[in-house]
Motif scaffolding. Structure first.
Motif, PDB file in Angstrom:
ATOM      1  N   ILE A   1      58.805  46.095  74.083  1.00  0.00           N
ATOM      2  CA  ILE A   1      58.209  46.989  74.377  1.00  0.00           C
ATOM      3  C   ILE A   1      58.085  47.266  75.764  1.00  0.00           C
ATOM      4  CG2 ILE A   1      55.666  45.975  74.322  1.00  0.00           C
ATOM      5  CD1 ILE A   1      54.523  48.653  73.053  1.00  0.00           C
ATOM      6  N   THR A   2      58.110  48.452  76.109  1.00  0.00           N
ATOM      7  CA  THR A   2      58.097  48.827  77.538  1.00  0.00           C
ATOM      8  C   THR A   2      57.257  50.301  77.642  1.00  0.00           C
ATOM      9  OG1 THR A   2      60.079  50.183  77.592  1.00  0.00           O
ATOM     10  CG2 THR A   2      60.202  47.784  78.389  1.00  0.00           C
ATOM     11  N   GLY A   3      56.836  50.378  79.004  1.00  0.00           N
ATOM     12  CA  GLY A   3      56.165  51.759  79.330  1.00  0.00           C
ATOM     13  C   GLY A   3      54.617  51.435  79.044  1.00  0.00           C
ATOM     14  N   ASP A   4      53.581  52.591  79.156  1.00  0.00           N
ATOM     15  CA  ASP A   4      52.309  52.454  78.838  1.00  0.00           C
ATOM     16  C   ASP A   4      52.163  52.151  77.813  1.00  0.00           C
ATOM     17  OD1 ASP A   4      49.588  52.953  79.179  1.00  0.00           O
ATOM     18  OD2 ASP A   4      49.768  55.037  79.668  1.00  0.00           O
ATOM     19  N   THR A   5      51.491  50.780  77.539  1.00  0.00           N
ATOM     20  CA  THR A   5      51.128  50.280  76.193  1.00  0.00           C
ATOM     21  C   THR A   5      49.631  50.876  75.952  1.00  0.00           C
ATOM     22  OG1 THR A   5      50.458  48.342  77.333  1.00  0.00           O
ATOM     23  CG2 THR A   5      52.448  48.313  76.318  1.00  0.00           C
ATOM     24  N   ASN A   6      49.069  51.539  76.567  1.00  0.00           N
ATOM     25  CA  ASN A   6      47.488  52.173  76.583  1.00  0.00           C
ATOM     26  C   ASN A   6      47.796  53.364  75.899  1.00  0.00           C
ATOM     27  OD1 ASN A   6      46.098  49.552  77.231  1.00  0.00           O
ATOM     28  ND2 ASN A   6      46.488  50.275  79.414  1.00  0.00           N
ATOM     29  N   SER A   7      48.942  54.016  75.823  1.00  0.00           N
ATOM     30  CA  SER A   7      49.145  55.355  75.180  1.00  0.00           C
ATOM     31  C   SER A   7      48.951  55.508  73.920  1.00  0.00           C
ATOM     32  CB  SER A   7      50.716  55.893  75.870  1.00  0.00           C
ATOM     33  OG  SER A   7      51.103  57.054  75.109  1.00  0.00           O
ATOM     34  N   ASP A   8      48.440  56.685  73.453  1.00  0.00           N
ATOM     35  CA  ASP A   8      48.184  57.080  72.011  1.00  0.00           C
ATOM     36  C   ASP A   8      49.550  56.917  71.219  1.00  0.00           C
ATOM     37  OD1 ASP A   8      45.663  56.942  72.306  1.00  0.00           O
ATOM     38  OD2 ASP A   8      45.467  58.962  72.348  1.00  0.00           O
ATOM     39  N   LEU A   9      50.668  57.164  71.848  1.00  0.00           N
ATOM     40  CA  LEU A   9      52.096  57.540  71.454  1.00  0.00           C
ATOM     41  C   LEU A   9      52.976  56.434  71.852  1.00  0.00           C
ATOM     42  CD1 LEU A   9      52.568  61.077  72.338  1.00  0.00           C
ATOM     43  CD2 LEU A   9      52.035  60.305  70.337  1.00  0.00           C
ATOM     44  N   LEU A  10      53.793  55.929  70.722  1.00  0.00           N
ATOM     45  CA  LEU A  10      54.917  54.898  70.864  1.00  0.00           C
ATOM     46  C   LEU A  10      56.190  55.270  69.926  1.00  0.00           C
ATOM     47  CD1 LEU A  10      55.319  51.758  71.429  1.00  0.00           C
ATOM     48  CD2 LEU A  10      54.401  51.315  69.212  1.00  0.00           C
ATOM     49  N   TRP A  11      57.293  55.290  70.799  1.00  0.00           N
ATOM     50  CA  TRP A  11      58.599  55.454  69.984  1.00  0.00           C
ATOM     51  C   TRP A  11      58.838  53.918  69.342  1.00  0.00           C
ATOM     52  CZ3 TRP A  11      60.373  59.863  68.912  1.00  0.00           C
ATOM     53  CH2 TRP A  11      60.348  60.834  69.846  1.00  0.00           C
ATOM     54  N   ALA A  12      59.439  53.872  68.092  1.00  0.00           N
ATOM     55  CA  ALA A  12      59.767  52.623  67.838  1.00  0.00           C
ATOM     56  C   ALA A  12      61.378  52.807  67.287  1.00  0.00           C
ATOM     57  CB  ALA A  12      58.918  52.365  66.468  1.00  0.00           C
ATOM     58  N   ILE A  13      62.073  51.956  67.748  1.00  0.00           N
ATOM     59  CA  ILE A  13      63.655  52.071  67.319  1.00  0.00           C
ATOM     60  C   ILE A  13      64.276  50.865  66.659  1.00  0.00           C
ATOM     61  CG2 ILE A  13      65.830  52.247  68.648  1.00  0.00           C
ATOM     62  CD1 ILE A  13      64.303  52.888  71.110  1.00  0.00           C
ATOM     63  N   ASP A  14      64.778  51.027  65.847  1.00  0.00           N
ATOM     64  CA  ASP A  14      65.735  50.133  65.395  1.00  0.00           C
ATOM     65  C   ASP A  14      67.227  50.437  65.396  1.00  0.00           C
ATOM     66  OD1 ASP A  14      67.229  48.218  63.641  1.00  0.00           O
ATOM     67  OD2 ASP A  14      65.861  48.048  62.135  1.00  0.00           O
ATOM     68  N   PRO A  15      67.961  50.031  66.517  1.00  0.00           N
ATOM     69  CA  PRO A  15      69.416  50.559  66.774  1.00  0.00           C
ATOM     70  C   PRO A  15      70.309  50.473  65.901  1.00  0.00           C
ATOM     71  CG  PRO A  15      68.759  48.531  67.846  1.00  0.00           C
ATOM     72  CD  PRO A  15      67.535  48.836  67.315  1.00  0.00           C
ATOM     73  N   VAL A  16      70.374  49.230  64.764  1.00  0.00           N
ATOM     74  CA  VAL A  16      71.123  49.401  63.558  1.00  0.00           C
ATOM     75  C   VAL A  16      70.300  48.371  62.558  1.00  0.00           C
ATOM     76  CG1 VAL A  16      73.179  48.303  62.656  1.00  0.00           C
ATOM     77  CG2 VAL A  16      73.323  49.198  65.064  1.00  0.00           C
ATOM     78  N   ASP A  17      69.740  49.167  61.518  1.00  0.00           N
ATOM     79  CA  ASP A  17      68.925  48.592  60.588  1.00  0.00           C
ATOM     80  C   ASP A  17      69.838  48.169  59.461  1.00  0.00           C
ATOM     81  OD1 ASP A  17      66.604  47.508  59.189  1.00  0.00           O
ATOM     82  OD2 ASP A  17      66.606  49.487  57.905  1.00  0.00           O
ATOM     83  N   GLY A  18      70.194  47.074  59.097  1.00  0.00           N
ATOM     84  CA  GLY A  18      71.081  46.643  58.096  1.00  0.00           C
ATOM     85  C   GLY A  18      72.511  46.027  59.223  1.00  0.00           C
ATOM     86  N   THR A  19      71.995  45.104  60.137  1.00  0.00           N
ATOM     87  CA  THR A  19      73.233  44.557  60.961  1.00  0.00           C
ATOM     88  C   THR A  19      73.987  43.585  60.015  1.00  0.00           C
ATOM     89  OG1 THR A  19      71.840  44.547  62.876  1.00  0.00           O
ATOM     90  CG2 THR A  19      73.683  43.220  62.878  1.00  0.00           C
ATOM     91  N   ALA A  20      73.582  43.043  59.116  1.00  0.00           N
ATOM     92  CA  ALA A  20      74.551  42.119  58.305  1.00  0.00           C
ATOM     93  C   ALA A  20      75.477  42.997  57.672  1.00  0.00           C
ATOM     94  CB  ALA A  20      73.492  41.442  57.502  1.00  0.00           C
TER      95      ALA A  20
END
Length: 270
Positions: free
Chosen positions: A71-90
């Protein structure tokens, strides 16, 4: 926050375009071990960094949580982007096309925008709160299946790493119980695809006995906007802190809940 989630959907869609281009045009490259039978490819890192850079530029005040770099950025923010760059790498590293990019925007524990891109299947799903769920330009909805014996149900991967043996006793018991009660059981290897396909009605339920926000945030809002029910394992409303992610077509939700409770009860006694 009123219309803000929908206003950020174009940002999420552009991020998915950036990610999809990278996944489709690059080979996996060297693999980095992350633990027992868990790995990330060079593409995982390249996609996450490219998307992070784009989101930082477009939404500098929103914190970012990525599977590979935390996690990076303002962790006190009400908003959060959540990224999975490749879900299913295997799957990705074996050229199995069941892998996805997943990006969700979470507001105070609940996803409000989601995009899931399937680079090798040519499909991009999206949703924003109160605006419906879509595959491309086509609005989608959860299945109308009413009888559990007609249901196709996806389950999450078996556990690896610390505590895997105990976790897998529950998963194997669940697999056995599902096999006796539903039409077919599937393990696709991508929680994001499971959730998107529940939203589209390809699957009647998806049972993931874990909850990693980068895997599930986008899929949860897409499934909900398509009319699916999404809960924790105990039937309570699914949130960022849930322990499991259960998405079901409305008419089989009660039966799936009963089956999960019976599995948990049986496993705890054995």
């Amino acid at each position: 926050m009123t219309d803000a989630p929908a206003s950020l959907l174009p940002v999420a869609l552009k991020a998915a375009e950036i990610a999809s281009d990278l996944v489709r045009t690059r080979v996996p490259g060297l693999l980095t071990a992350k633990g027992d039978r868990d790995m990330a490819s060079e593409v995982d890192y390249a996609v996450e960094r490219a998307v992070r850079d784009y989101l930082k530029e477009r939404t500098p005040n929103i914190a970012i949580l990525g599977e590979e770099e935390g996690i990076t950025g303002d962790t006190n923010s009400d908003l959060l982007w959540a990224i999975d760059p490749v879900d299913g790498t295997a799957n990705f590293v074996r050229s199995i096309p069941l892998c996805s990019f997943s990006l969700g925007l979470i507001e105070r524990g609940r996803p409000v925008v989601g995009v899931i891109d399937l680079p090798f299947l040519g499909t991009r799903y999206h949703a924003a709160q109160h605006t419906g769920a879509y595959a491309g330009d086509l609005r989608i909805q959860a299945s109308m299946t009413t009888d559990l014996k007609d249901a196709i149900v996806a389950i999450g991967d078996y556990a690896v790493g610390d505590g895997a043996e105990a976790k897998n006793r529950i998963r194997i018991a669940l697999t056995e119980r599902l096999a006796a009660n539903v039409q077919r059981v599937r393990m696709l290897g991508s929680a994001a695809i499971d959730l998107a396909w529940v939203a589209e009605g390809k699957l009647d339920a998806s049972i993931t006995l874990s909850n990693k926000p980068w895997d599930t945030a986008a899929g949860v809002i897409i499934a909900r906007e398509a009319g699916a029910q999404v809960t924790d394992q105990d039937g309570t409303d699914h949130t960022f802190t849930s322990t499991a992610t259960i998405a079901t077509a409305p008419a089989v939700a009660a039966d799936i809940s009963v089956l999960l409770s019976a599995t948990a009860h049986h496993t705890s006694r054995s």
